[in-house]
Design an enzyme around this catalytic site. Structure first.
Site, PDB file in Angstrom:
ATOM      1  N   CYS A 140      18.789  -3.360  55.667  1.00 19.65           N
ATOM      2  CA  CYS A 140      18.828  -4.325  56.758  1.00 19.65           C
ATOM      3  C   CYS A 140      19.728  -5.502  56.381  1.00 19.65           C
ATOM      4  CB  CYS A 140      17.411  -4.769  57.123  1.00 19.65           C
ATOM      5  SG  CYS A 140      17.314  -5.686  58.682  1.00 19.65           S
ATOM      6  N   ASP A 169       9.534  -9.771  55.739  1.00 18.40           N
ATOM      7  CA  ASP A 169       9.071 -10.443  56.958  1.00 18.40           C
ATOM      8  C   ASP A 169       7.689 -11.026  56.746  1.00 18.40           C
ATOM      9  OD1 ASP A 169      11.288  -8.631  58.192  1.00 18.40           O
ATOM     10  OD2 ASP A 169      10.780 -10.174  59.655  1.00 18.40           O
TER      11      ASP A 169
HETATM   12  C1  RUB Z   1      15.158  -8.516  59.429  1.00 18.75           C
HETATM   13  C2  RUB Z   1      14.503  -8.066  58.163  1.00 18.75           C
HETATM   14  C3  RUB Z   1      14.810  -8.864  56.930  1.00 18.75           C
HETATM   15  C4  RUB Z   1      13.736  -9.942  56.756  1.00 18.75           C
HETATM   16  C5  RUB Z   1      14.124 -10.954  55.700  1.00 18.75           C
HETATM   17  O1  RUB Z   1      14.611  -7.922  60.578  1.00 18.75           O
HETATM   18  O2  RUB Z   1      13.700  -7.160  58.137  1.00 18.75           O
HETATM   19  O3  RUB Z   1      14.794  -8.049  55.783  1.00 18.75           O
HETATM   20  O4  RUB Z   1      13.539 -10.626  57.982  1.00 18.75           O
HETATM   21  O5  RUB Z   1      15.300 -11.621  56.093  1.00 18.75           O
HETATM   22  P1  RUB Z   1      15.185  -8.323  62.028  1.00 18.75           P
HETATM   23  P2  RUB Z   1      15.672 -13.074  55.532  1.00 18.75           P
HETATM   24  O6  RUB Z   1      16.654  -8.068  62.015  1.00 18.75           O
HETATM   25  O7  RUB Z   1      14.427  -7.427  62.963  1.00 18.75           O
HETATM   26  O8  RUB Z   1      14.854  -9.779  62.253  1.00 18.75           O
HETATM   27  O9  RUB Z   1      15.706 -12.924  54.030  1.00 18.75           O
HETATM   28  O10 RUB Z   1      17.001 -13.368  56.128  1.00 18.75           O
HETATM   29  O11 RUB Z   1      14.617 -14.017  55.973  1.00 18.75           O
END
Ligand code: RUB
Length: 309
Positions: free
Chosen positions: A127, A196
């Site tokens: 992701c 998340d």
């Molecule tokens: C994003 C996702 C990321 C976490 C952490 O999902 O799963 O790995 O949110 O991201 P989506 P960060 O695209 O559905 O929001 O480290 O940027 O907080």
């Protein structure tokens, strides 16, 4: 545009994923709440508190899985004032503190996490996580000769954001489809992903497919590192609550017109999955690197939220 419209616009951007990633949505929600309450100066205190709660709910209801969102809203809205001016002042200070800490946390996570990355390492990520990328970029800045394998991350393909970011940073990167994770794992030295939510028993909730990286990594005896600010730990899991997994529209997976022709087919599009603690080696937070078994300690010592039973 009036203040409520601004708040609704931010909420809509979070819902449609124009603003996305657990950290970014938390910071955007904190700022939106601050800006909104600034416009409520003329209200009596009781009405102010009602509007504050309504606004908080609008923001929290946008996406159900990332606990960073309710945590950010709770940390921003709490105040002990009995007049509106002081309440606004407290909330503005809370937002300032939350946003500054969130920005600094990314740098600290990068520094602590980069200790685990060695010259020559191949890192798999999934992701698009700013916290995970902070670790990878910091290791690269330290002069380590590293490369990244990035998953496409269907259906929204956040992997494309990741490969662009890594490309622009000059880090050699290979894009793979999600189903190539297990085959490719033998070339990998360690897996670095974001979060998340992290539950009290150390389970990780992150983009759908994260658990297959973790399982493949365990099978291949590779370490899995999670990059997560302390505000991604979920206080309500202390009360036995489960983290809700967001189900998104089938339109993200298959064209609606094609689906219409297939009356016997339904589509499921869960946006996140759960990786049990035993698949995770280390969680890198801004206050240190912890095994997942220490999730309770983080919740107790660093979140400081009052939990209503
Ligand atoms: C994003 C996702 C990321 C976490 C952490 O999902 O799963 O790995 O949110 O991201 P989506 P960060 O695209 O559905 O929001 O480290 O940027 O907080």
């Amino acid at each position: 545009m009036d203040a409520k419209e601004d708040l609704n616009t931010t909420a809509e951007k979070i819902k449609t994923m124009e603003i996305r990633g657990a950290g970014r949505i938390a910071v955007a929600a904190s700022a939106a709440l601050r800006d909104y309450v600034m416009t409520l100066k003329s209200l009596p205190m009781s009405e102010f508190n009602v509007k504050l709660e309504e606004a908080a709910k609008i923001l929290v209801d946008t996406r159900p899985t990332a606990v960073s969102l309710p945590n950010a809203v709770a940390l921003t809205k709490r105040h002990s004032a009995n007049n509106v001016y002081d309440a606004i002042d407290e909330i503005a200070k809370n937002a300032e503190k939350f946003i500054t800490n969130a920005e600094q946390a990314l740098g600290k996570i990068g520094k602590i996490g980069a200790e685990r990355i060695h010259d020559g390492d191949v890192i798999m990520t999934h992701c698009n996580s700013h916290a995970a990328l902070s670790i990878i970029k910091t290791a690269f800045d330290q002069g380590k000769d590293i490369s990244v394998i990035a998953t496409e991350s269907r259906p929204r393909r956040q992997g494309f954001i990741t490969i662009r970011e890594l490309n622009d940073y000059g880090i050699p990167t290979t894009l793979i489809v999600d189903s190539a994770v297990r085959l490719t794992m033998k070339e990998v030295d360690l897996v670095v992903v974001g979060a998340d939510s992290i539950t009290v028993n150390g389970a990780l909730i992150n983009k759908i497919g994260t658990s297959q990286l973790a399982m493949a990594a365990q099978e291949a005896r590779k370490n899995v590192i999670v990059a997560a600010e302390t505000y991604k730990f979920s206080p309500r899991t202390l009360l036995g609550e489960m983290v809700e997994i967001e189900d998104r529209s089938s339109d993200e997976v298959i064209d609606a017109d094609i689906l219409k022709e297939l009356p016997n087919v339904k589509v499921r599009n869960p946006a996140f999955d759960v990786t049990p603690a035993e698949y995770i080696d280390l969680i890198i937070t801004e206050v240190g690197a912890f095994p997942p078994a220490m999730a309770f300690t983080i919740l107790r010592d660093y979140l400081g939220l009052e939990i209503e039973v």
